[in-house]
Motif scaffolding. Structure first.
Motif, mmCIF file in Angstrom:
data_model
loop_
_atom_site.group_PDB
_atom_site.id
_atom_site.type_symbol
_atom_site.label_atom_id
_atom_site.label_comp_id
_atom_site.label_asym_id
_atom_site.label_seq_id
_atom_site.Cartn_x
_atom_site.Cartn_y
_atom_site.Cartn_z
ATOM 1 N N MET A 100 -8.939 -8.030 61.757
ATOM 2 C CA MET A 100 -8.440 -7.205 61.903
ATOM 3 C C MET A 100 -7.800 -6.838 60.893
ATOM 4 S SD MET A 100 -8.466 -5.029 64.727
ATOM 5 C CE MET A 100 -7.377 -5.016 65.922
ATOM 6 N N GLY A 139 -12.203 -4.609 59.406
ATOM 7 C CA GLY A 139 -12.866 -5.713 59.968
ATOM 8 C C GLY A 139 -11.771 -6.935 58.343
ATOM 9 N N SER A 180 -16.827 -0.958 55.585
ATOM 10 C CA SER A 180 -15.678 0.186 57.372
ATOM 11 C C SER A 180 -16.066 2.190 56.925
ATOM 12 C CB SER A 180 -14.982 -0.982 58.039
ATOM 13 O OG SER A 180 -14.546 0.149 59.236
ATOM 14 N N THR A 332 -12.369 -2.865 67.218
ATOM 15 C CA THR A 332 -13.428 -3.355 66.302
ATOM 16 C C THR A 332 -14.681 -4.209 67.393
ATOM 17 O OG1 THR A 332 -12.156 -3.627 64.340
ATOM 18 C CG2 THR A 332 -14.138 -4.379 64.045
ATOM 19 N N SER A 342 -15.651 0.142 64.192
ATOM 20 C CA SER A 342 -15.263 0.682 64.139
ATOM 21 C C SER A 342 -13.797 1.700 64.457
ATOM 22 C CB SER A 342 -13.859 -0.236 62.885
ATOM 23 O OG SER A 342 -12.184 -0.679 62.406
#
Length: 441
Positions: A100, A139, A180, A332, A342
């Motif tokens: 990440m 991520g 995300s 995450t 996340s």
């Protein structure tokens, strides 16, 4: 008339499209491929000193046309550098690992000598302000998206970010389709309480109290002495309680500067995370078996990264000279049903202890990291700085552990006092008996 209306409508749409257009930047690496992408809108509210010993506040919007030739991409760190106007710039620093990435800091530099934006300014110098946004735990090969407005405040400058779409560390030369989403954009579902219904009764029968258990923050109903007619067949629904996870296994983790050195960071704990998406709440245990350990040790900051099959946990510790603390935590993960989450917090003050000692808390503790993320620790002991000979130093215990030791100590002291009172009463009584015996002689 219709032509004028059409013209006005076209003009309004044009203005709306212009206002909603963001700053889009594509940074290319040395190989000529895309390595960093950003499309966002930023507004700066700057307070500066003017003649007359007073302050003025101006609004500056990040323009659509910017220069990004000073932006750079690397394996573990990237920089988005946007220059605009007469000596103004906006710099975003990214760091990441195999799992990440996050935004470490945002620096805005503004030239007070720009009379267009800063009229009557007493200073002609360039000022810089650094801020830390809440963009963490994204991520790899994933875009960070946040349409909601995020205000980052400082003494003289407030930055407002919205309609943000960023991907640092682009691996295949093209922007990822995976997103995300920031917590502010996630939908909030309100569960309405069920409407009670009434049925005519003949011969009432009493059913025991029942409790329906749902996810946290849901409605719990416990009817008392509910009556049901015997003339109408009734099926009473039964609910199965949500299965409780077993306590997580305690894992022991350490970081070394190199293979020939002793550990510079030590940690031992069992970890459970709880996260909420919409109206669903789930929990997962970190399994230390097979978990990969990485990180770094520094003078002012140390990092521990734990990567298992289901999640990646990044813990960042800060050294404030006299004390250390858990400064940031980012998680995450992916559930068994395929849901990716996340979440993290870059402004924590947990697990504080003196530098050169360790922090310990054997009791189960829970910490609310964000509104969507909670962690539970078991048998916790950490020492991110000042480790000597690869073993934990003397521990500073949490309040729960200290209280657990106080209870048996208090009981022991009470028993000791009771014994002393009994002995004292015995000797006083014996002395009186002896005195009365002498008198009878």
């Amino acid at each position: 008339m219709s032509r004028y209306a059409a013209f006005v409508l076209f003009l309004a749409l044009g203005i709306e499209l212009h206002l909603s257009r963001g700053t889009e930047v594509s940074v290319l690496g040395k190989d000529g491929k895309l390595c960093l992408y950003a499309n966002l809108m930023v507004n700066f509210s700057v307070s500066y000193e003017v003649t007359g010993n007073t302050n003025e506040t101006v609004e500056i919007e990040l323009p659509v046309e910017v220069k990004s030739d000073e932006s750079t991409c690397d394996v573990t760190s990237s920089v988005l550098m946007l220059s605009f106007g007469e000596g103004h710039s906006w710099r975003v620093n990214f760091t990441g690992n195999d799992q990440m990435y996050q935004v470490d800091s945002i620096m805005f530099s503004y030239n007070l000598g720009d009379s267009t934006h800063f009229p009557n300014s007493l200073s002609n110098g360039t000022m810089s302000v650094s801020m830390t946004p809440h963009i963490t735990g994204v991520g790899m090969d994933t875009c960070y998206s946040c349409k909601s407005k995020d205000v980052i405040q400082s003494d003289s400058v407030n930055q407002t970010l919205w309609n943000v779409l960023i991907q640092a560390f682009v691996s295949n030369g093209s922007k990822s389709e995976k997103i995300s989403t920031c917590s502010a954009d996630l939908p909030v579902t309100t569960v309405a309480p069920p409407t009670p219904t009434t049925t005519p009764t003949t011969t009432p029968t009493t059913t025991p109290n029942t409790t329906t258990t749902e996810a946290p923050n849901s409605t719990t109903i416990a009817p008392h002495n509910t009556t049901t007619p015997t003339t109408i067949p009734t099926t009473i629904p039964t609910t199965t309680p949500t299965p409780t996870l077993p306590p997580p296994i305690t894992g022991k983790y350490s970081i070394k500067q190199d293979e020939n050195s002793t550990a510079c960071l030590l940690a031992s704990f069992g970890l459970r995370i709880g996260f909420k998406q919409g109206d669903k709440y789930q929990e997962m245990n970190l399994d230390p078996n097979g978990t990969q350990v990485s990180g770094s040790c520094g003078v002012n900051s140390s990092e521990l990264v734990l990567t298992s099959n289901t999640m990646t946990v990044m813990l960042t510790f800060a050294n404030d000279t006299k004390k250390f603390r858990l400064h940031a935590l980012n998680v995450t993960g992916k559930t068994s049903s395929g849901v990716v989450f996340s979440e993290g917090n870059n402004n924590l003050s947990l697990w504080q202890a003196a530098v050169g000692s360790s922090y310990m808390c054997n009791k189960e503790q829970n910490y609310t990291i964000t509104g969507l993320l909670t962690i539970y620790t078991y048998n916790l002991q950490v020492q991110p700085f000042g480790v000597k000979k690869g073993v934990f130093s003397t521990a500073e215990e949490c309040q729960g552990d200290a209280e657990s030791f106080l209870v048996p100590i208090a009981v022991g002291v009470a028993l000791l006092v009771l014994i002393l009172i009994v002995l004292l009463a015995y000797f006083i009584g014996r002395k009186r008996n002896m005195a009365s015996g002498y008198e009878s002689f």
